[in-house]
Scaffold this active site. Structure first.
Site, short mmCIF file in Angstrom:
data_model
loop_
_atom_site.label_atom_id
_atom_site.label_comp_id
_atom_site.label_asym_id
_atom_site.label_seq_id
_atom_site.Cartn_x
_atom_site.Cartn_y
_atom_site.Cartn_z
CB THR A 189 65.15 -60.45 -64.78
OG1 THR A 189 65.37 -60.19 -63.39
CG2 THR A 189 66.26 -61.31 -65.31
CB THR A 204 70.80 -58.20 -58.40
OG1 THR A 204 71.07 -59.48 -58.98
CG2 THR A 204 69.30 -57.95 -58.42
CG ASP A 205 75.24 -60.62 -60.61
OD1 ASP A 205 74.52 -60.97 -59.65
OD2 ASP A 205 75.56 -61.39 -61.52
CE LYS A 245 73.09 -60.93 -55.99
NZ LYS A 245 72.98 -61.15 -57.45
#
Length: 444
Positions: A97, A173-174, A252
């Site tokens: 995104t 990000t994952d 993360k």
């Protein structure tokens, strides 16, 4: 029958409206007015006239009436000016995104990949550096595989050899930390900074972190002498600082917080103050750009062994899992409990031990890590762990399981089995800290 008729109605009306149209949506209970947004299969997404978004189950819609058709809007983009006094960085897009936004006039989502698109999204960038952009892929990060790592690395190499001063990689990000680790191992030598940057919240939201992360990454490239791969993300919930995190020691740790990424068993390389634009280094032993070394001096090893698995230990673990992993892969990283324990000791679990021994005797590689967030594994504290070391399991110190997975795949993709076993417990890119201290035991 009534529900089926409604479904036919909405599906047949689908061709009569499109994203960006202003519509009136009638359900049995309410009438809603707004703009059609990109939505999911079962829902019609609507931006209401009050500015809020909502999803309406298509099965509950009786009718959709078009009030106004979307008109093509020609966006006025700020030109990407080039200033000879500024450094030049390449921004590579892989998806996610970070470069996408919603046009609230049309209701549509646009993902721009040109320098003009990026400067429109983050105008401050044009005052910091000159921008080049390249679309490498457009995918969700959970779909990344080793072939994508090679594609990204190839694009980085091309940009480095063209003479850019640094590279920013926009990434979902994952699995961002996996990619950062992979790039760190792949580049045997790279004389410019490569920063992997993500966004926890999309660019259309007021709370988005994308612009700040990009600005801080650009400032770090402009001001510092850092070379190599790192991660740049928010360091707190506030819009104050970004952390420059070590590529092989970052995880993360939260699904949605802006400060989700933390250094584990390590500390950040530096902080970038978003307000003052000052850089505070926490480390002094980072890899630096050597004077006189050209960015063209790049050495890339991009081999990966596909047959690598990550096995998480848990109670009531059957031998079937051990049989599957040892029968399917050439190398296994075991995410053990505590200091590296696995269910291999009791009479009931002894078959697991024998399966691992047979796998290693036949040329397989087994690395041991811990599912604990902090700390390190050690083969000499407990007898059970000595037994695993004695059959050839490699204890990976304080390496993250995810990093160990990437490292073992990379080692077996570029070296012999014997060399891979030798190098797995050794720190090649900072993935293992020499000793655990109070300072790095719980991050910063």
């Amino acid at each position: 029958m009534e529900r089926a008729q409604r479904k036919v109605l909405i599906l047949s009306a689908k061709s009569e409206f499109r994203e960006g149209d202003s519509v009136e949506v009638l359900t049995e209970e309410n009438t809603f007015r707004g703009t059609i947004m990109p939505g999911r299969e079962r829902f019609l997404s609507l931006k209401l006239n009050n500015g809020y978004n909502m999803g309406i189950e298509k099965d509950k819609i009786k009718e959709v009436r078009v009030i106004n058709r979307m008109k093509a809007v020609k966006e006025q983009k700020r030109p990407a000016r080039e200033r000879k006094s500024l450094k030049c960085i390449a921004v590579l897009h892989t998806g996610g995104t970070i470069a996408s936004k919603v046009n609230y006039e049309t209701g549509g989502v646009s993902a721009g990949f040109s320098a003009e698109d990026l400067i429109e999204l983050v105008p401050e960038l044009s005052d910091i550096v000159n921008i080049k952009t390249e679309l490498v892929s457009n995918m969700m990060s959970e779909d990344m595989n080793f072939s994508n790592y090679r594609k990204i690395a190839s694009a980085v190499k091309k940009q480095a050899e063209s003479g850019v001063d640094g590279v920013i990689i926009g990434h979902g990000t994952d699995t961002l930390a996996f990619t950062a680790a992979a790039l760190s191992f792949m580049f045997e030598k790279i004389s410019i900074p490569i920063l992997v940057v993500g966004s926890q919240r999309s660019s259309d939201r007021g709370s988005s972190d994308s612009a700040m992360n990009l600005v801080c990454a650009a400032e770090f490239i402009r001001q510092s002498d850092f070379a190599g791969v790192a991660v740049c993300m928010h360091s707190s919930l506030s819009d104050d600082k970004c952390a420059i995190l070590p590529a092989t020691k970052t995880r993360k740790l939260h699904t949605s917080r802006r400060d989700a990424f933390k250094a584990v068993n390590d500390k950040p390389i530096a902080f970038v103050d978003f307000v003052t634009r000052k850089i505070e280094f926490l480390k002094t032993d980072y890899h630096k750009r050597a004077p006189g070394v050209k960015s063209k001096d790049v050495a890339l090893q991009d081999g990966f062994e596909e047959g690598i698995g990550l096995l998480k230990v848990h109670p009531n673990m059957s031998k079937g899992l051990f049989e599957f992993f040892t029968g399917s892969y050439k190398g296994i990283i075991i995410e053990g409990t505590g200091m590296g324990h696995a269910p291999t000791n009791t009479e009931e679990n002894l078959p697991n031990f024998n399966i691992l021994k047979r796998f290693i005797d036949n040329g397989g590689v087994v690395g041991i890590t811990s599912q604990c967030i902090y700390g390190r594994v050690h083969p000499h504290i407990y007898t059970n762990l000595r037994r695993l070391e004695n059959i050839g399991c490699v204890f990976c110190e304080d390496m993250l399981p995810e990093t160990a997975l990437i490292k073992l795949a990379w080692l077996l993709g570029n070296y012999s089995r014997e060399k891979a076993v030798e190098l797995l417990p050794k720190s090649l890119r900072g993935e293992i800290t020499e000793r655990t201290t109070a300072e790095n035991d719980h991050g910063i």
